[in-house]
Design a protein around this motif. Structure first.
Motif, PDB file in Angstrom:
ATOM      1  N   UNK A  29       0.954  -1.335  -0.144  1.00 26.25           N
ATOM      2  CA  UNK A  29      -0.073   0.085   0.158  1.00 26.25           C
ATOM      3  C   UNK A  29       0.853   1.367   0.042  1.00 26.25           C
ATOM      4  N   UNK A  30       2.073   1.222   0.453  1.00 21.69           N
ATOM      5  CA  UNK A  30       2.920   2.438   0.470  1.00 21.69           C
ATOM      6  C   UNK A  30       3.377   2.531  -1.043  1.00 21.69           C
ATOM      7  N   UNK A  31       3.802   1.654  -1.727  1.00 16.07           N
ATOM      8  CA  UNK A  31       4.016   1.691  -3.150  1.00 16.07           C
ATOM      9  C   UNK A  31       2.863   1.995  -3.996  1.00 16.07           C
ATOM     10  N   UNK A  32       1.568   1.696  -3.758  1.00 15.02           N
ATOM     11  CA  UNK A  32       0.423   1.906  -4.429  1.00 15.02           C
ATOM     12  C   UNK A  32       0.226   3.362  -4.151  1.00 15.02           C
ATOM     13  N   UNK A  33       0.374   3.812  -2.937  1.00 14.60           N
ATOM     14  CA  UNK A  33       0.055   5.475  -2.914  1.00 14.60           C
ATOM     15  C   UNK A  33       1.111   6.128  -3.497  1.00 14.60           C
ATOM     16  N   UNK A  34       2.343   5.777  -3.420  1.00 13.36           N
ATOM     17  CA  UNK A  34       3.273   6.589  -4.137  1.00 13.36           C
ATOM     18  C   UNK A  34       3.086   6.538  -5.494  1.00 13.36           C
ATOM     19  N   UNK A  35       2.761   5.593  -6.279  1.00 13.59           N
ATOM     20  CA  UNK A  35       2.425   5.669  -7.545  1.00 13.59           C
ATOM     21  C   UNK A  35       1.043   6.382  -7.836  1.00 13.59           C
ATOM     22  N   UNK A  36       0.248   6.268  -7.128  1.00 11.94           N
ATOM     23  CA  UNK A  36      -0.910   7.318  -7.490  1.00 11.94           C
ATOM     24  C   UNK A  36      -0.779   8.550  -7.234  1.00 11.94           C
ATOM     25  N   UNK A  37       0.039   9.012  -6.378  1.00 15.63           N
ATOM     26  CA  UNK A  37       0.348  10.354  -6.358  1.00 15.63           C
ATOM     27  C   UNK A  37       1.360  10.746  -7.457  1.00 15.63           C
ATOM     28  N   UNK A  38       2.072  10.076  -8.072  1.00 11.92           N
ATOM     29  CA  UNK A  38       3.092   9.890  -9.089  1.00 11.92           C
ATOM     30  C   UNK A  38       2.150  10.267 -10.245  1.00 11.92           C
ATOM     31  N   UNK A  39       1.276   9.430 -10.735  1.00 12.41           N
ATOM     32  CA  UNK A  39       0.615   9.495 -11.811  1.00 12.41           C
ATOM     33  C   UNK A  39      -0.464  10.778 -11.755  1.00 12.41           C
ATOM     34  N   UNK A  40      -0.846  11.203 -10.437  1.00 13.02           N
ATOM     35  CA  UNK A  40      -1.899  12.412 -10.556  1.00 13.02           C
ATOM     36  C   UNK A  40      -0.963  13.584 -10.831  1.00 13.02           C
ATOM     37  N   UNK A  41       0.303  13.571 -10.341  1.00 15.19           N
ATOM     38  CA  UNK A  41       1.060  14.720 -10.701  1.00 15.19           C
ATOM     39  C   UNK A  41       1.395  14.773 -11.853  1.00 15.19           C
ATOM     40  N   UNK A 102       7.941   5.441 -15.516  1.00 16.52           N
ATOM     41  CA  UNK A 102       6.207   5.140 -15.582  1.00 16.52           C
ATOM     42  C   UNK A 102       5.700   3.790 -15.020  1.00 16.52           C
ATOM     43  N   UNK A 103       6.890   2.707 -14.948  1.00 16.09           N
ATOM     44  CA  UNK A 103       6.350   1.308 -14.613  1.00 16.09           C
ATOM     45  C   UNK A 103       7.252   0.891 -13.169  1.00 16.09           C
ATOM     46  N   UNK A 104       7.571   1.876 -12.711  1.00 18.33           N
ATOM     47  CA  UNK A 104       8.581   1.536 -11.365  1.00 18.33           C
ATOM     48  C   UNK A 104       7.594   1.241 -10.520  1.00 18.33           C
ATOM     49  N   UNK A 105       8.021   0.096  -9.742  1.00 18.91           N
ATOM     50  CA  UNK A 105       7.191  -0.412  -8.580  1.00 18.91           C
ATOM     51  C   UNK A 105       5.884  -1.218  -8.982  1.00 18.91           C
ATOM     52  N   UNK A 106       5.751  -1.357 -10.118  1.00 19.83           N
ATOM     53  CA  UNK A 106       4.451  -1.916 -10.543  1.00 19.83           C
ATOM     54  C   UNK A 106       4.573  -3.332 -10.370  1.00 19.83           C
ATOM     55  N   UNK A 107       5.857  -3.804 -10.818  1.00 20.54           N
ATOM     56  CA  UNK A 107       5.834  -5.247 -10.704  1.00 20.54           C
ATOM     57  C   UNK A 107       5.854  -5.880  -9.218  1.00 20.54           C
ATOM     58  N   UNK A 108       6.560  -4.845  -8.705  1.00 17.61           N
ATOM     59  CA  UNK A 108       6.601  -5.443  -7.095  1.00 17.61           C
ATOM     60  C   UNK A 108       5.257  -5.355  -6.704  1.00 17.61           C
ATOM     61  N   UNK A 109       4.315  -4.473  -6.866  1.00 16.53           N
ATOM     62  CA  UNK A 109       3.112  -4.210  -6.256  1.00 16.53           C
ATOM     63  C   UNK A 109       2.181  -5.521  -6.671  1.00 16.53           C
ATOM     64  N   UNK A 110       2.165  -5.983  -7.944  1.00 17.50           N
ATOM     65  CA  UNK A 110       1.746  -7.443  -8.517  1.00 17.50           C
ATOM     66  C   UNK A 110       2.269  -8.408  -7.822  1.00 17.50           C
ATOM     67  N   UNK A 111       3.533  -8.366  -7.608  1.00 15.71           N
ATOM     68  CA  UNK A 111       4.072  -9.650  -6.991  1.00 15.71           C
ATOM     69  C   UNK A 111       3.451  -9.848  -5.434  1.00 15.71           C
ATOM     70  N   UNK A 112       3.626  -8.573  -4.619  1.00 22.88           N
ATOM     71  CA  UNK A 112       2.907  -8.442  -3.184  1.00 22.88           C
ATOM     72  C   UNK A 112       1.473  -8.908  -3.267  1.00 22.88           C
ATOM     73  N   UNK A 113       0.730  -8.537  -4.289  1.00 23.87           N
ATOM     74  CA  UNK A 113      -0.596  -8.774  -4.172  1.00 23.87           C
ATOM     75  C   UNK A 113      -0.762 -10.382  -4.388  1.00 23.87           C
ATOM     76  N   UNK A 168      -4.639  -6.574  -6.124  1.00 19.54           N
ATOM     77  CA  UNK A 168      -4.655  -7.087  -7.496  1.00 19.54           C
ATOM     78  C   UNK A 168      -5.466  -5.888  -8.524  1.00 19.54           C
ATOM     79  N   UNK A 169      -6.489  -5.450  -7.748  1.00 20.97           N
ATOM     80  CA  UNK A 169      -7.350  -4.554  -8.413  1.00 20.97           C
ATOM     81  C   UNK A 169      -6.438  -3.252  -8.703  1.00 20.97           C
ATOM     82  N   UNK A 170      -5.762  -2.728  -7.831  1.00 22.05           N
ATOM     83  CA  UNK A 170      -4.898  -1.441  -7.795  1.00 22.05           C
ATOM     84  C   UNK A 170      -3.935  -1.751  -8.582  1.00 22.05           C
TER      85      UNK A 170
END
Length: 197
Positions: A29-41, A102-113, A168-170
């Motif tokens: 969830x830390x990585x998800x929030x980081x990516x959400x703020x990044x894409x928003x910015x 743009x793809x940073x941490x996305x694979x890690x989020x998927x693996x953790x989920x 997985x949804x996020x």
């Protein structure tokens, strides 16, 4: 205070497997929030594509903008040579360097989920082992002793699924936003290349 007590009681029922499951959830969830703020910015504080040629002509990037296309234009204005062939390569180089962000941490989020239900399954196995140990010692007559192992099995399974399903949804949502940002960047590069001709 009652909520904290109930939460502690719930987590303690799951046993030691709950520790890696909680760490997995917090990291994800830390990585998800980081990516959400990044894409928003990068999406909401960017130069509109229809203004790209005007910004390039003026050679001045708006100060209050800080998105994906803005970074591309700043980099290009700083490094351009005046030779259209070289300038196109500079645009490609900048776009390629921005791709991994743009793809940073996305694979890690998927693996953790994906790994969360496996921790839940591990808890299920350890809970059932505990239950069978109790049956071996006391037989099936002691329901209270068996309840601890069954409770551990069910709590860890439930917790693993509670972490995994929203994760997985996020993950899918973030992959889509990444693909959309990549398409936007590609379109900006094409527009800038056309303006050089």
């Amino acid at each position: 205070m009652d909520f904290i007590h109930d939460l502690y009681h719930y987590l303690s029922q799951g046993g030691l497997v709950m520790i890696p499951l909680i760490l997995c959830s917090l990291t994800m969830w830390t990585l998800i929030l980081d990516r959400m703020f990044y894409f928003y910015a990068i999406e909401h504080r960017d130069i509109e594509l229809h203004r790209l040629t005007a910004v390039l002509r003026e050679e001045r990037v708006p100060v209050n903008r800080n998105g994906l296309t803005t970074h591309l234009v700043r980099y290009f204005l700083k490094h351009r040579t005046g030779d259209p062939f070289v300038d196109k390569r500079i645009l490609d180089e900048c776009a390629m360097s921005m791709g991994p962000r743009l793809t940073r941490f996305l694979a890690v989020i998927a693996v953790l989920a994906a790994v969360s239900p496996l921790f839940g399954l591990l808890g299920t196995v350890t809970g059932m082992i505990t239950t069978f140990d109790v049956i071996t010692l006391f037989g099936t007559g002691n329901a209270r002793a068996m309840a601890g192992g069954i409770s551990e099995a069910l709590v860890t399974t439930q917790s693993g699924l509670m972490v995994s399903i929203p994760g997985l949804f996020m993950s899918v949502l973030l992959f889509r936003r990444s693909a959309r940002a990549k398409a936007h960047l590609k379109e900006a590069v094409m527009m800038l290349k056309r303006s050089l001709q």
